[in-house]
Design a protein around this motif. Structure first.
Motif, mmCIF file in Angstrom:
data_model
loop_
_atom_site.group_PDB
_atom_site.id
_atom_site.type_symbol
_atom_site.label_atom_id
_atom_site.label_comp_id
_atom_site.label_asym_id
_atom_site.label_seq_id
_atom_site.Cartn_x
_atom_site.Cartn_y
_atom_site.Cartn_z
ATOM 1 N N THR A 7 -4.070 -68.193 35.377
ATOM 2 C CA THR A 7 -3.193 -69.187 36.004
ATOM 3 C C THR A 7 -1.981 -69.440 35.112
ATOM 4 O OG1 THR A 7 -4.248 -71.030 34.900
ATOM 5 C CG2 THR A 7 -5.188 -70.333 37.006
ATOM 6 N N LEU A 8 -0.951 -70.018 35.708
ATOM 7 C CA LEU A 8 0.231 -70.341 34.919
ATOM 8 C C LEU A 8 -0.094 -71.405 33.878
ATOM 9 C CD1 LEU A 8 3.091 -70.210 37.512
ATOM 10 C CD2 LEU A 8 2.974 -68.954 35.396
ATOM 11 N N ASP A 9 -1.151 -72.158 34.149
ATOM 12 C CA ASP A 9 -1.615 -73.125 33.163
ATOM 13 C C ASP A 9 -1.971 -72.429 31.853
ATOM 14 O OD1 ASP A 9 -2.062 -75.662 32.408
ATOM 15 O OD2 ASP A 9 -3.993 -75.885 33.433
ATOM 16 N N GLU A 10 -2.678 -71.305 32.013
ATOM 17 C CA GLU A 10 -3.026 -70.521 30.823
ATOM 18 C C GLU A 10 -1.774 -69.963 30.171
ATOM 19 O OE1 GLU A 10 -7.205 -68.420 31.640
ATOM 20 O OE2 GLU A 10 -5.850 -68.303 33.337
ATOM 21 N N VAL A 11 -0.813 -69.565 31.019
ATOM 22 C CA VAL A 11 0.456 -69.057 30.510
ATOM 23 C C VAL A 11 1.109 -70.104 29.625
ATOM 24 C CG1 VAL A 11 2.788 -68.330 31.122
ATOM 25 C CG2 VAL A 11 0.848 -67.607 32.527
ATOM 26 N N PHE A 12 1.144 -71.339 30.134
ATOM 27 C CA PHE A 12 1.817 -72.394 29.396
ATOM 28 C C PHE A 12 1.130 -72.657 28.065
ATOM 29 C CE2 PHE A 12 3.891 -76.286 28.499
ATOM 30 C CZ PHE A 12 5.112 -76.143 29.121
ATOM 31 N N LEU A 13 -0.173 -72.675 28.131
ATOM 32 C CA LEU A 13 -0.947 -72.907 26.911
ATOM 33 C C LEU A 13 -0.675 -71.805 25.894
ATOM 34 C CD1 LEU A 13 -3.093 -74.733 25.637
ATOM 35 C CD2 LEU A 13 -4.826 -73.242 26.626
ATOM 36 N N ALA A 14 -0.641 -70.571 26.387
ATOM 37 C CA ALA A 14 -0.422 -69.444 25.486
ATOM 38 C C ALA A 14 0.983 -69.467 24.884
ATOM 39 C CB ALA A 14 -0.653 -68.136 26.241
ATOM 40 N N LEU A 15 1.981 -69.921 25.696
ATOM 41 C CA LEU A 15 3.367 -69.878 25.243
ATOM 42 C C LEU A 15 3.712 -71.025 24.306
ATOM 43 C CD1 LEU A 15 5.163 -68.961 28.562
ATOM 44 C CD2 LEU A 15 4.902 -67.512 26.560
ATOM 45 N N THR A 16 3.159 -72.199 24.574
ATOM 46 C CA THR A 16 3.583 -73.374 23.810
ATOM 47 C C THR A 16 2.492 -73.897 22.886
ATOM 48 O OG1 THR A 16 2.809 -74.924 25.477
ATOM 49 C CG2 THR A 16 5.053 -74.100 25.731
ATOM 50 N N GLY A 17 1.291 -73.391 23.046
ATOM 51 C CA GLY A 17 0.193 -73.873 22.233
ATOM 52 C C GLY A 17 -0.329 -75.225 22.686
ATOM 53 N N ARG A 18 0.252 -75.719 23.816
ATOM 54 C CA ARG A 18 -0.205 -76.994 24.341
ATOM 55 C C ARG A 18 -0.452 -76.834 25.826
ATOM 56 N NH1 ARG A 18 3.652 -80.270 24.832
ATOM 57 N NH2 ARG A 18 5.290 -78.789 24.358
ATOM 58 N N PRO A 19 -1.376 -77.603 26.390
ATOM 59 C CA PRO A 19 -1.511 -77.557 27.849
ATOM 60 C C PRO A 19 -0.286 -78.166 28.508
ATOM 61 C CG PRO A 19 -3.009 -79.189 26.892
ATOM 62 C CD PRO A 19 -2.304 -78.520 25.754
ATOM 63 N N ALA A 20 -0.045 -77.773 29.744
ATOM 64 C CA ALA A 20 1.164 -78.221 30.444
ATOM 65 C C ALA A 20 0.995 -79.630 30.989
ATOM 66 C CB ALA A 20 1.489 -77.270 31.581
#
Lengths: 344, 273
Positions: free
Chosen positions: A308-321
Motif C-alpha cells: 500500500t502507499l502507506d507502506e511507501v510513505f513509511l519506507a520513504l520518510t521513516g514515519r507513518p503517514a
C-alpha cells in the motif's frame, strides 16, 4: 523569458519552489512537472506544504524563491493571465456564506464577464450538473459539507478552465460523497482538463492520480506513478497454496518458466505447499494460474498482495503517514480512512 | 451537455490580456457593491450603528456641551450638527474596514483573488455600497437636529449640499480603514487601532468646540486636521448656504487620502501572504 519545448507540453512547470513564512520554510525547494490532461497528486500529511505549493501556483501566495509556469506563463510575472487559465477549489469552501448557491454562481459568472442572461444559464447548468438544484435558493448555512464542496467546485469551473487545482477535495466528506467527488474529477479529466490535487489520503492518490509526488516537511521525497512508488518498497507478490504439497517443485518450475522469477517455497513451515511469487506486474498472475491448470496442479488458495502507499510513505520518510495533530476533524477522518484501508 | 473544461490542447496563451480594462473594472466594482448590499439586507444589524449613533450622540452632545459652549442647547445646534455629522461619518467608515477584514478572513476572498478580476473591485465595491449607510446616518442626524430645534440658514439646498459633502467625505476616509483592513491581522485589532485614529481626528478638531479656547500648539494641529476643514465647509453650507475655501481644502485632503490609501490597499491585497 525563454520557453523550452518541453514546457509547452506541461500544464505546470515549477523548479525549486520555496516559500518562507518568517522563519518557517513551509516549502523548501520543490520541482513539479504536470503533463497536460493528466491528474497529478500531491500526497502528504498535514503541514507537509501541499496547500502552500498550490496557493503559490494559483497566484494566491507570493513565491519566495524558484520559478513556476502555468501553460508556459510565468506565475509571478503574469498572474492575471494565469488566473484566466485556472480554477481553484480550496480546502475551505471559497463561496459567500451569506448568498445562496445560485447567487454565488451568478455573481462569479458575471465577474468573469458574462451577461446577466448568460450568467443565469451558466448557474442553472452547473446547479444541475452538481445536483444542487433543490438547494439552489437556500442560504449556504444549511448546506452539508459535500454540498459546499460541490458548489465550490462548480464555482471553479464557470470559466471552463483547462487547469483545475483541488486542495484536499474530499477531506471531511463521508465515503459515499467522496466517491461522487472522485467520479466528478474523472469526468473533468475525460473532458480534457488537467488536475493538480492535494490529498492526505493514500487511497485517493492511488485511485485518481496518474502521477504522485510524495511531499513531507516542505520537500518532495518521491515522485512517480502509483505503481512505481509501490515498486520502491517491493513488488507485488502472488501467494499460492497447493492442494498437494508434493507438487511444489513442479509448480515452482512452471512459475519460473512463465514469469522468470523464483518462487519461494514455504512448505516446511506449515506442512503444506505455500509458494510466494514476486511479480513486477500483478497481471502475470493470470498466466501463472493458466499454466498451473494445464499441468493439472490443484490450488487450495490464491491471493495477490500489493504494497500500500502507506507502506511507501513509511519506507520513504521513516514515519507513518499520520497527521501530526490528531486533534482536528481531518485527522479523525484520516483515521477512519486507515481503518477502511486496513479492513479491505 | 458541453464539457465543463477546455482541453489544454486548445489553450492559446498568446491571446490572454494582461490587465483589466477600466470599464470592466467599474462593472466588477458595481457587482461587488451589489453583493455588499444583498448582505446588508440579509444582516440588518449592519444598520444598527448608523441608526443609533445619530439618535444618541446628537441629543447627548447638545445637552452636555450646549450650555457651556453656546449658552443654550438651541444656539449650539448650528455648531454641533455638522460636527456630529462628521464624527458619525468617521465611526461609520471605520466599520467599512472591520467588515472588509471579516470578509477577507472568509474563503470567498480567495475566490476573488484567484479570478482574473480587477484587484480594486473587492475593495471599492463594499466602499461604494457603504455610502448607503453614510446617507442613512447623515439624514438621521439632520432629522434629529431639526426636531431639537435646529433651523439651518442655508435652507434645503444648503442642507442637501452639506449632506452630500459628508457622504463623499465618508467614502474618502473609508479608504484609510480599508487599507487597515487589508494589513491588520484581526477585526478586533483593527477596531482598536481605528479608535486611536478616530478620537484625535474628531476631538482635536473644531467639530464640538470653537478653536479659540485651545492652546496655540493644538490650534496648529486642529487647523491642519482635514476633519476641521470639512466641518467648517459643512457649517458654511448648512448654516449660511455659502461655499467657502474650506470646501476646497477638504476636497483636496479627501482626494489625497483616496489616491494614497486606495493604492496602498490594492498593493497590500496583491501581495497578501
Amino acid at each position: 523569458m525563454t520557453k523550452t519545448s518541453t514546457s509547452h507540453e506541461l500544464a505546470v512547470h515549477a523548479t525549486g519552489l520555496v516559500k518562507h513564512f518568517k522563519d518557517v520554510r513551509a516549502v523548501d525547494g520543490i520541482d513539479l512537472d504536470v503533463t497536460r490532461g493528466s491528474i497529478f497528486g500531491l500526497l502528504g500529511p498535514n503541514g507537509a506544504g501541499k496547500t502552500t505549493v498550490v496557493r503559490m501556483l494559483a497566484t494566491l501566495l507570493s513565491i519566495t524563491d524558484g520559478h513556476a509556469e502555468i501553460f508556459g506563463l510565468d506565475v509571478a510575472r503574469q498572474p492575471h493571465q494565469v488566473r484566466q487559465l485556472i480554477g481553484v477549489t480550496g480546502q475551505y469552501a471559497s463561496v459567500d456564506e451569506k448568498l445562496t448557491a445560485r447567487e454565488n454562481l451568478r455573481l462569479f459568472a458575471r465577474i468573469l464577464g458574462q451577461s446577466g442572461g448568460q450568467a443565469k444559464a451558466t448557474a442553472d447548468d452547473l446547479l444541475e450538473r452538481f445536483a444542487l438544484e433543490e438547494a439552489a435558493n437556500r442560504p449556504l448555512a444549511n448546506f452539508s459539507g459535500g454540498m459546499r464542496r460541490r458548489l465550490d467546485l462548480a464555482a471553479s469551473l464557470i470559466s471552463r478552465p483547462p487547469l483545475v487545482f483541488l486542495d484536499e477535495p474530499t477531506t471531511g466528506l463521508d465515503p459515499r460523497t467522496r466517491g461522487q467527488m472522485w467520479d466528478t474529477i474523472r469526468e473533468l479529466v475525460e473532458g480534457g482538463a488537467t488536475i493538480l490535487l492535494t490529498t492526505q489520503y493514500l487511497d485517493e492518490a492511488d485511485q485518481l492520480a496518474d502521477r504522485i509526488a510524495v511531499v513531507d516537511r516542505g520537500t518532495k521525497v518521491a515522485e512517480g506513478t502509483s505503481n512505481e512508488l509501490k515498486a520502491m518498497v517491493g513488488d507485488a507478490s502472488l501467494q499460492l497454496t497447493l492442494l498437494d504439497p508434493d507438487e511444489a517443485d513442479e509448480a515452482a518450475r512452471i512459475v519460473d518458466r512463465v514469469t522468470g522469477s523464483v518462487a519461494q517455497d514455504t512448505r516446511a513451515a506449515h506442512g503444506t505447499a505455500h509458494l510466494t511469487v514476486p511479480m513486477a506486474n500483478a497481471d502475470d498472475a493470470g498466466d501463472v494460474l493458466v499454466a498451473l491448470r494445464h499441468a493439472d496442479i490443484g490450488l487450495a488458495a490464491i491471493s495477490v498482495a500489493q504494497p500500500t502507499l502507506d507502506e511507501v510513505f513509511l519506507a520513504l520518510t521513516g514515519r507513518p503517514a499520520e497527521p501530526q495533530s490528531g486533534l482536528d476533524d481531518a485527522a479523525d477522518e484520516f483515521h477512519d480512512e486507515l481503518q477502511m484501508e486496513a479492513s479491505r | 451537455m458541453t464539457t465543463l473544461t477546455v482541453s489544454p490542447a486548445a489553450v492559446d496563451t498568446s491571446r490572454l490580456s494582461g490587465h483589466v480594462p477600466l470599464a470592466t473594472s467599474i462593472r466588477q466594482t458595481l457587482l461587488m457593491a451589489w453583493r455588499a448590499l444583498v448582505k446588508m439586507r440579509r444582516n440588518p444589524e449592519q444598520f444598527f450603528d448608523v441608526v443609533v449613533q445619530p439618535l444618541l450622540f446628537t441629543p447627548m452632545f447638545a445637552v452636555i456641551f450646549g450650555g457651556a459652549i453656546s449658552g443654550d442647547v438651541k444656539a449650539y445646534l448650528p455648531l454641533l450638527v455638522p460636527g456630529v455629522l462628521v464624527q458619525t461619518a468617521l465611526t461609520t467608515c471605520m466599520q467599512t474596514g472591520v467588515t472588509l477584514r471579516e470578509d477577507m478572513e472568509k474563503g470567498v476572498f480567495d475566490r476573488f483573488r484567484s479570478l482574473p478580476m480587477s484587484r480594486m473591485a473587492p475593495l471599492a465595491g463594499p466602499a461604494l455600497a457603504d455610502t448607503l449607510r453614510y446617507a442613512i446616518a447623515t439624514v438621521l442626524t439632520i432629522a434629529v437636529g431639526l426636531v431639537m430645534g435646529y433651523r439651518p440658514g442655508g435652507g434645503v439646498v444648503g442642507v442637501i449640499a452639506g449632506g452630500l459633502v459628508i457622504v463623499v467625505t465618508s467614502w474618502s476616509l473609508a479608504w484609510i480603514f480599508t487599507y487597515l483592513g487589508t494589513v491588520m491581522k484581526s477585526a478586533q485589532g483593527l477596531q482598536g487601532v481605528s479608535m486611536m485614529i478616530l478620537f484625535p481626528l474628531t476631538f482635536l478638531s473644531n467639530a464640538y468646540v470653537p478653536v479659540d479656547t485651545m492652546p496655540s500648539w493644538l490650534k496648529e494641529f486642529v487647523k491642519f486636521n482635514p476633519v476641521s476643514h470639512i466641518v467648517s465647509a459643512v457649517r458654511s453650507l448648512m448654516n449660511d448656504g455659502r461655499v467657502t475655501g474650506e470646501l476646497g481644502w477638504g476636497a483636496l485632503g479627501c482626494a489625497v487620502i483616496v489616491i494614497v490609501f486606495a493604492a496602498l490597499s490594492v498593493r497590500s491585497l496583491r501581495r497578501a501572504d
